[in-house]
Design an enzyme around this catalytic site. Structure first.
Site, PDB file in Angstrom:
ATOM      1  N   GLU A  85       0.792  -1.270  -0.099  1.00 15.67           N
ATOM      2  CA  GLU A  85      -0.084   0.088   0.093  1.00 15.67           C
ATOM      3  C   GLU A  85       0.818   1.370  -0.147  1.00 15.67           C
ATOM      4  O   GLU A  85       0.561   2.150   0.892  1.00 15.67           O
ATOM      5  CB  GLU A  85      -1.107  -0.136   1.118  1.00 15.67           C
ATOM      6  CG  GLU A  85      -1.950  -1.294   1.254  1.00 15.67           C
ATOM      7  CD  GLU A  85      -3.060  -1.134   2.496  1.00 15.67           C
ATOM      8  OE1 GLU A  85      -2.531  -0.361   3.311  1.00 15.67           O
ATOM      9  OE2 GLU A  85      -3.762  -1.961   2.350  1.00 15.67           O
ATOM     10  N   HIS A 144     -10.327  -6.744  -1.747  1.00 18.49           N
ATOM     11  CA  HIS A 144     -11.353  -6.344  -0.412  1.00 18.49           C
ATOM     12  C   HIS A 144     -12.558  -5.748  -1.188  1.00 18.49           C
ATOM     13  O   HIS A 144     -12.299  -4.513  -1.661  1.00 18.49           O
ATOM     14  CB  HIS A 144     -10.773  -5.648   0.556  1.00 18.49           C
ATOM     15  CG  HIS A 144      -9.706  -6.313   1.203  1.00 18.49           C
ATOM     16  ND1 HIS A 144      -9.996  -7.321   2.120  1.00 18.49           N
ATOM     17  CD2 HIS A 144      -8.492  -6.043   1.284  1.00 18.49           C
ATOM     18  CE1 HIS A 144      -8.718  -7.658   2.768  1.00 18.49           C
ATOM     19  NE2 HIS A 144      -7.903  -7.074   2.238  1.00 18.49           N
TER      20      HIS A 144
HETATM   21  C1  XIL Z   1      -5.620  -6.536   8.790  1.00 21.21           C
HETATM   22  C2  XIL Z   1      -5.892  -7.888   9.638  1.00 21.21           C
HETATM   23  O1  XIL Z   1      -6.878  -8.731   8.673  1.00 21.21           O
HETATM   24  C3  XIL Z   1      -6.350  -7.648  11.027  1.00 21.21           C
HETATM   25  O2  XIL Z   1      -6.312  -8.613  11.471  1.00 21.21           O
HETATM   26  C4  XIL Z   1      -5.503  -6.532  11.460  1.00 21.21           C
HETATM   27  O3  XIL Z   1      -5.891  -6.043  12.941  1.00 21.21           O
HETATM   28  C5  XIL Z   1      -5.645  -5.248  10.558  1.00 21.21           C
HETATM   29  O4  XIL Z   1      -5.039  -5.698   9.311  1.00 21.21           O
HETATM   30  N1  XIL Z   1      -4.747  -4.852   3.989  1.00 21.21           N
HETATM   31  C6  XIL Z   1      -3.625  -5.563   4.466  1.00 21.21           C
HETATM   32  C7  XIL Z   1      -3.841  -6.365   5.567  1.00 21.21           C
HETATM   33  O5  XIL Z   1      -2.835  -5.705   3.839  1.00 21.21           O
HETATM   34  O6  XIL Z   1      -2.435  -6.529   6.306  1.00 21.21           O
HETATM   35  C8  XIL Z   1      -4.824  -6.125   6.529  1.00 21.21           C
HETATM   36  O7  XIL Z   1      -5.075  -6.978   7.574  1.00 21.21           O
HETATM   37  C9  XIL Z   1      -6.268  -5.707   5.863  1.00 21.21           C
HETATM   38  C10 XIL Z   1      -5.933  -4.511   4.773  1.00 21.21           C
END
Ligand code: XIL
Length: 357
Positions: free
Chosen positions: A153, A239
């Site tokens: 990111e 997502h």
């Molecule tokens: C999220 C996890 O699922 C959670 O358990 C944590 O508290 C926060 O991070 N993008 C990413 C992931 O690259 O690392 C993130 O994971 C979700 C968004």
């Protein structure tokens, strides 16, 4: 033989094959075998001691990724301390069950420990800290973790196509702030030195479709490839919110990236649904969710360079979407809270079984 006894005898093998928990026929993992695509999921080690969690994970997936425990705050809790205990648990599980492991993540602006973010380090100190981190973590898992999300990111949410301002880039950064993506290049080179065999991936959110963010990543990857910077893949997190996915654009995006000679991996797929106060989604939304999983998987399978489909967790019992949306959304992954197969599971398995076109 009495009919009741006969039904009982027939039910035993059916239960052992997984019929008993709502997962029927072959598993995702078996369905994926023909095409050789990797089917993975994010994993939390605390849950591995739960029998249903562990057996489902081993049965359904041929790849996994630590959801949180290789992030800085866990793996590097003090300046001089690395803690690999939870990461090792996950890697051991994968080894015992013949699964590949993706590593997540070496350079990110979130889930960093306070000693780092509040340490007031200079750029040259930060460069040393980051090099040591990357080399120690990648080195520890050399030959065990086959692919790394080296940088996660790095592009901004609000300023389309611009790099995000972070501790690594320019606050104060590792000393390369003036030269655009040079700090990212440096990270890939350090990771490559630590494990020349590892597949090195740039991972991003909201860049699944053709848009200004993915255009900027495309330019970065093309530049890196032209200059021999060791980058092997791009991760699209996937997502999906609001049941909206422009699959034609996702497919076009996968096509242009794979044409650069890098792999595309879908790294964190979930499809969040609105849920009632008990956490239950509407039946019609479950069907639409299934369509999205089917179509996205189809888009991946139709490009030979798209090599992995990974979901962000596999049971709604533990998916991050609930707390992330303050419990207005949920039910985002393939199995319900009791490990029962949802329409999305069936849809994904059908696509995997049909293989590449
Ligand atoms: C999220 C996890 O699922 C959670 O358990 C944590 O508290 C926060 O991070 N993008 C990413 C992931 O690259 O690392 C993130 O994971 C979700 C968004």
């Amino acid at each position: 033989m009495k009919w009741r006894a006969l039904i009982f005898l027939l039910a035993i093998p059916a239960f052992c094959l997984g019929f008993g928990d709502g997962v029927r026929e072959h598993s995702l993992r078996e369905a994926a075998q023909a095409s050789g695509i990797l089917i993975g999921t994010a994993v939390r080690p605390a849950q591995l001691s739960e029998a249903a969690y562990a057996s489902t994970l081993a049965r359904e997936f041929n790849m996994l990724e630590p959801e949180d425990v290789l992030k800085w705050e866990t793996v590097h809790p003090e300046p001089q301390t690395f803690d690999f205990s939870q990461g090792d648990e996950i890697v051991d599980f994968a080894t015992r069950h013949g699964m590949k492991v993706r590593g997540h993540t070496l350079v990110w602006h979130q889930q960093n420990p306070k000693w780092l973010t509040e340490g007031k380090y200079t750029s040259s100190e930060l460069a040393q800290i980051l090099e040591k981190h990357i080399k120690t973590v990648v080195g520890h898992y050399r030959g065990k973790i086959f692919a790394w999300d080296v940088v996660n990111e790095a592009f901004d949410e609000l300023r389309p196509g611009k790099l995000r301002s972070t501790i690594w880039r320019d606050q104060p950064g590792i000393g390369l702030a003036a030269s655009g993506s040079s700090y990212i290049e440096r990270c890939f080179r350090w990771a490559h030195e630590a494990d020349p065999q590892a597949l090195l991936v740039y991972n991003e959110a909201g860049a699944e479709v053709v848009n200004p963010k993915s255009d900027a990543i495309y330019a970065l990857v093309r530049d890196f490839r032209q200059r021999g910077v060791p980058i092997d893949g791009v991760g699209f997190q996937m997502h999906i919110e609001n049941l909206r996915a422009d699959v034609a654009s996702i497919s076009a995006n996968i096509r242009r990236f794979t044409a650069l000679g890098v792999q595309v991996q879908i790294t964190e797929m979930d499809v969040a649904l609105p849920v009632d106060p008990n956490g239950n989604p509407r039946p019609e939304d479950l069907q639409q969710q299934a369509d999205i999983y089917r179509e996205v998987a189809n888009a991946c399978l139709s490009h030979p360079g798209c090599t992995a489909i990974q979901t962000w967790g596999f049971t709604d019992k533990y998916s991050w979407i609930g707390w992330h949306s303050k419990h207005t959304q949920g039910a985002a992954v393939l199995l319900d809270r009791n490990y029962g197969a949802k329409p999305a599971y069936e849809a994904l398995r059908d696509v995997l079984a049909a293989g590449r076109r």
